[in-house]
Design a protein around this motif. Structure first.
Motif, short mmCIF file in Angstrom:
data_model
loop_
_atom_site.label_atom_id
_atom_site.label_comp_id
_atom_site.label_asym_id
_atom_site.label_seq_id
_atom_site.Cartn_x
_atom_site.Cartn_y
_atom_site.Cartn_z
N PRO A 1 62.07 12.30 8.84
CA PRO A 1 61.59 13.61 9.33
C PRO A 1 61.02 14.46 8.20
O PRO A 1 60.03 15.18 8.39
N VAL A 2 61.63 14.36 7.03
CA VAL A 2 61.15 15.11 5.87
C VAL A 2 59.76 14.62 5.46
O VAL A 2 58.84 15.41 5.23
N LEU A 3 59.67 13.31 5.42
CA LEU A 3 58.42 12.66 5.02
C LEU A 3 57.28 13.02 5.98
O LEU A 3 56.19 13.45 5.58
N ILE A 4 57.57 12.86 7.26
CA ILE A 4 56.55 13.11 8.28
C ILE A 4 56.16 14.59 8.28
O ILE A 4 54.99 14.95 8.31
N PHE B 1 47.42 13.96 8.65
CA PHE B 1 47.94 13.52 9.94
C PHE B 1 47.97 12.00 10.06
O PHE B 1 48.80 11.44 10.75
N ARG B 2 47.03 11.35 9.41
CA ARG B 2 47.05 9.88 9.46
C ARG B 2 48.28 9.33 8.78
O ARG B 2 48.94 8.42 9.28
N GLU B 3 48.55 9.91 7.62
CA GLU B 3 49.72 9.50 6.87
C GLU B 3 50.98 9.76 7.69
O GLU B 3 51.87 8.92 7.76
N ALA B 4 51.03 10.92 8.31
CA ALA B 4 52.19 11.28 9.12
C ALA B 4 52.38 10.27 10.25
O ALA B 4 53.50 9.83 10.54
N THR B 5 51.26 9.90 10.89
CA THR B 5 51.33 8.95 12.01
C THR B 5 51.80 7.58 11.53
O THR B 5 52.60 6.91 12.18
N ALA B 6 51.31 7.19 10.36
CA ALA B 6 51.72 5.90 9.79
C ALA B 6 53.22 5.93 9.48
O ALA B 6 53.93 4.95 9.72
N PRO C 1 55.11 15.50 18.38
CA PRO C 1 53.80 16.08 18.07
C PRO C 1 52.65 15.09 18.28
O PRO C 1 51.55 15.48 18.65
N PHE C 2 52.93 13.82 18.06
CA PHE C 2 51.87 12.81 18.08
C PHE C 2 51.70 12.21 19.48
O PHE C 2 50.58 12.03 19.95
N LEU C 3 52.83 11.84 20.06
CA LEU C 3 52.83 11.14 21.35
C LEU C 3 53.73 11.88 22.32
O LEU C 3 54.82 11.41 22.66
N PRO C 4 53.31 13.05 22.78
CA PRO C 4 54.21 13.90 23.58
C PRO C 4 54.70 13.26 24.87
O PRO C 4 55.84 13.46 25.26
N PHE C 5 53.85 12.48 25.50
CA PHE C 5 54.25 11.87 26.77
C PHE C 5 55.29 10.78 26.52
O PHE C 5 56.24 10.62 27.27
N THR C 6 55.08 10.02 25.47
CA THR C 6 56.02 8.96 25.10
C THR C 6 57.35 9.58 24.69
O THR C 6 58.42 9.08 25.05
#
Length: 702
Positions: free
Chosen positions: A453-456, A465-470, A519-524
């Motif tokens: 969580p800290v990293l993201i 945001f790409r890094e966060a998603t990865a 934040p990235f995949l709200p429905f999931t």
RNA sequence: GGCGCGGUAGCUCAGGUGGUUAGAGCGUUGGAUUCAUAACCCAAAGGUCGGGGGUUCAACUCCCCCCCGCGCUACCA
């Protein structure tokens, strides 16, 4: 970020222009990153508002209305509804999605205009502009065409010649004509109000070049620097148009605010509307995601005027100058508003090797994606997030979309969650087991879990945001690896305590995934929370090894994602090609009619059918063929610029249409007597005009 | 033309303030495994970091020149 202490956030996403549907490039440019950022801020308990809305003014709206044979109002209603619906289905969590056609926006824009005017900050200037006497409108540069003074191209636009690329002004065009009526425009005096940007150069230099060199993205900073160094000039803030916001001055009949003046003010109006609607309890455009019920109507000011508010604009690179130069100058000049702390503009996303463009039919429109993949908003979000054009233009391909879905969402994330849940159901009837003694692997994985969580969060805060998603996907990998290393299915016969401990930990990982994926995949994220029987949680809960308590009954586990087969992807690629082709055909470049002539004008031309007796190339010329034509009257020489389309053999013996009384002219040293008439197709190719049945040379065309 | 941003493994892309063997994901190859949507896990191969100069003990990272792509050049929203 500056060292300033901020207590609240105002986040904006570019107002989509309501002249047509918007595509996934727009999503990648502004909306998806903005939504991720805002959702993250909310989860961390920040005071944040997220505003957006439809941009509904400007010359292109009435123009689109003409094209669709309807009214500007109908156009904006249609596209506002379409875009609004798409954003909703894609999970854009705006607190309000407003419209610039609303009264409150007209008021706000006029107030700001008047504020500048009354302070004496606007200058008046009278200039001559092209005016279409028939359509009774002043013409924007784009709506004037004529002959390019540099290359002779006959269809150069008033701002640019697309053939030679040179930048033009309408006054340079030879034989200008209006694209609306096809008539030659006349010059007419008109008065406008200008914002003298150059006066703010010192302030801009200090604010951007000095204060934001470190924290603004290179592409944004560089673009601003380029503009500032090039020298700023006064910019007209009004237009002659009957569609838009009336200029609130007595002598301004028929004038409206420049759309780029009013559009960014739309962020402010939307904020005002947000607080009006929430405090009155009558929600029209607002969908408040935080508790604004204790808010006051005037609280919008905090979000735009308080120094401890952090204003962030999410936009695509085409908007940089407006959000970094013009709008901030407007805000700064009033003396009442804060300016953005950051403008993390993205570059463009290309599609299958070419630039995305709705008008050229080379795009994936939001509504079409949603129609074809109604249950997969998160898949698109993910595919875009992993390939955002953060530092340079990026590329979307359907194959990549499929790979991201099948190899990552299905195989890594969906599979991990499925494994953890299925194993729990198999060995513990779906009840989350207790954790007993921890092994070294357990301790290690729990420590790792805590870091994610800290990293993201760090990546999101830095607009990476790409890094966060990865990183998000990496956490699911950690889960898979943990299961592979501990192999609970092997221990199920011998040591159920151990199995319980392992599954407890695996499910804690899934729990954290449910939070950090929001934040990235709200429905999931929502599905995952339901599956794990947990409610809403905040970012601080993520990484907690006791996020889920033992004894919790898990719900039936539907698959989070499903594979996308090759056929589906092939179909999309085919659809893309088909659309492009269809648009190309539909878009016959309907060149506007030329100015009206009398019958006499016409009858002065003597057009005949002639027969080409001889054809040869001309030395040192790429374009010319030297032809001998039997016109019936005589046999004459005609130089014809068709060598790039026809070989001498192609035209030999052909019957052609020829203008015989054109004044003769020396071309490449040869006297050319007359002109062969050609049909020039939209792709620039030429076709001979021949009678369908043979006629005698000299036959008149009339 | 001027200015800005880019040009890093087959593909899509990361690589603050120069410093040990240049990274990730996908793809490829090999291995292990079967709880799982033949998925997961491990490992390997793969790059003269656009080209050429220069500064430095040391440059993908700084400077100069060139080539290529994209954008801006100010009334296209």
């Amino acid at each position: 970020m500056s060292t300033k202490q901020y207590n609240r956030y105002t986040v904006t996403a570019a107002l989509p222009y309501a002249n047509g549907p918007k595509h996934i490039g727009h999503l990648a440019g502004a909306y998806i990153p903005a939504d991720v950022y805002v959702r993250y801020l909310r989860l961390t308990g920040k005071d944040v508002i997220f505003v957006c809305g439809s941009d509904e003014h400007g010359t292109a709206i009435p123009n689109q209305a003409l094209k669709e044979n309807t009214t500007p109002k109908a156009i904006i209603d249609k596209y506002d509804a379409l875009i609004r619906d798409c954003f909703d289905k894609l999970g854009m969590s705006f607190d309000i999605y407003h419209r610039t056609s609303e009264t409150i926006h007209h008021q706000t824009s006029q107030e700001i205009f008047l504020s500048l005017y009354n302070k004496g900050l606007l200058t008046e200037e009278v200039s001559e502009q092209y005016f279409d006497a028939e359509a009774k409108v002043f013409l924007a540069d784009r709506y004037i065409v004529g002959i390019c003074p540099k290359c002779g191209h006959t269809n150069a636009f008033g701002d640019q010649c697309e053939k030679c690329g040179s930048t033009l002004s309408p006054r340079e065009l030879i034989n200008p004509r209006s694209t609306l009526s096809g008539k030659a425009p006349i010059l007419k005096e008109t008065k406008h109000w200008y914002l003298p940007l150059e006066k703010y150069e010192p302030w801009l230099r200090d604010w951007i070049l000095k204060s934001h060199q470190q924290d603004w993205k290179p592409n944004v900073y560089g673009q601003c620097k380029s503009w500032i160094e090039a020298g700023l000039q006064p910019r007209a803030m009004t237009r002659d148009l009957d569609w838009g916001i009336k200029v609130p001055l007595p002598d301004a009949e028929g004038k409206v605010l420049y759309v780029w003046f009013d559009a960014p003010i739309g962020y402010i109006s939307a904020t005002r509307a947000l607080f009006e609607e929430t405090t009155s309890g009558k929600l029209k455009y607002a969908t408040p995601r935080s508790n604004f019920s204790i808010a006051q109507k005037e609280d919008w000011k905090k979000y735009w005027q308080a120094e401890d508010t952090r204003l962030i604009h999410f936009i695509g690179k085409d908007n940089i100058v407006f959000h970094c130069i013009i709008f901030p100058v407007m805000l700064h000049a009033t003396g009442e508003f804060i300016v953005p702390d950051n403008v993390p503009a993205n570059e463009f996303m290309n599609l299958e090797g070419d630039k995305m463009s709705t008008s050229r039919g080379w795009s994936i429109e939001m509504h079409e994606y949603l129609a074809d993949f109604p249950d997969k908003p998160d898949v698109l979000r993910y595919a875009l997030l992993t390939n955002l054009p953060e530092a340079k233009d990026s590329e979307f391909t359907w194959k990549d979309f499929q790979a991201k879905n099948n190899n990552e969402l299905v195989a890594i994330l969906g599979n991990f969650v499925n494994r953890a849940v299925v194993l729990t159901q198999k060995y513990f009837e779906g009840v989350l087991p207790n954790r007993k003694a921890l092994s070294e692997v357990d301790v290690k994985v729990l420590a790792e879990l805590k870091q994610y969580p800290v990293l993201i969060g760090g990546s999101v805060e830095a607009f990476r945001f790409r890094e966060a998603t990865a990183n998000l996907m990496d956490l699911a990998r950690v889960g898979n690896k943990y299961l592979a290393e501990t192999e609970p299915w092997k221990l199920a016969k011998s040591d159920m305590d151990r199995v319980g401990t392992i599954l407890n930990i695996a499910l804690q990982i899934a729990g954290t995934l449910a939070i950090v994926s929001e934040p990235f995949l709200p429905f999931t994220s929502r599905k995952l929370k339901e599956m794990l029987s947990v409610g809403e949680m905040n970012w601080n809960d993520a990484g907690n090894p006791d996020l889920l308590s033992a004894g919790t009954k898990l719900q039936e586990a539907p698959l989070l994602f499903e594979k996308i087969e090759d056929g589906v992807i092939d179909q999309q690629i085919k659809k893309l090609m088909d659309t492009k082709r269809a648009v190309e055909l539909a878009q016959q470049p309907v060149e506007p009619a030329k100015a009206e002539i009398s019958f006499d004008d016409f009858s002065r031309m003597d057009i005949r059918i002639g027969k080409i007796l001889k054809a040869e190339r001309v030395e040192k010329s790429k374009k010319l063929l030297k032809l001998q034509v039997d016109t019936g009257i005589d046999v004459r020489t005609v130089m014809s610029g068709i060598a790039e389309h026809f070989t001498p053999e192609d035209v030999l013996g052909k019957e052609v249409t020829i203008l015989v009384n054109l004044a003769s002219r020396k071309i490449m040293g040869v006297e050319s007597q007359g002109m062969i008439l050609m049909a020039s197709d939209k792709d620039g190719s030429l076709k001979l005009l021949s009678p369908t049945n043979e006629v005698a040379p000299g036959a008149k065309v009339s």
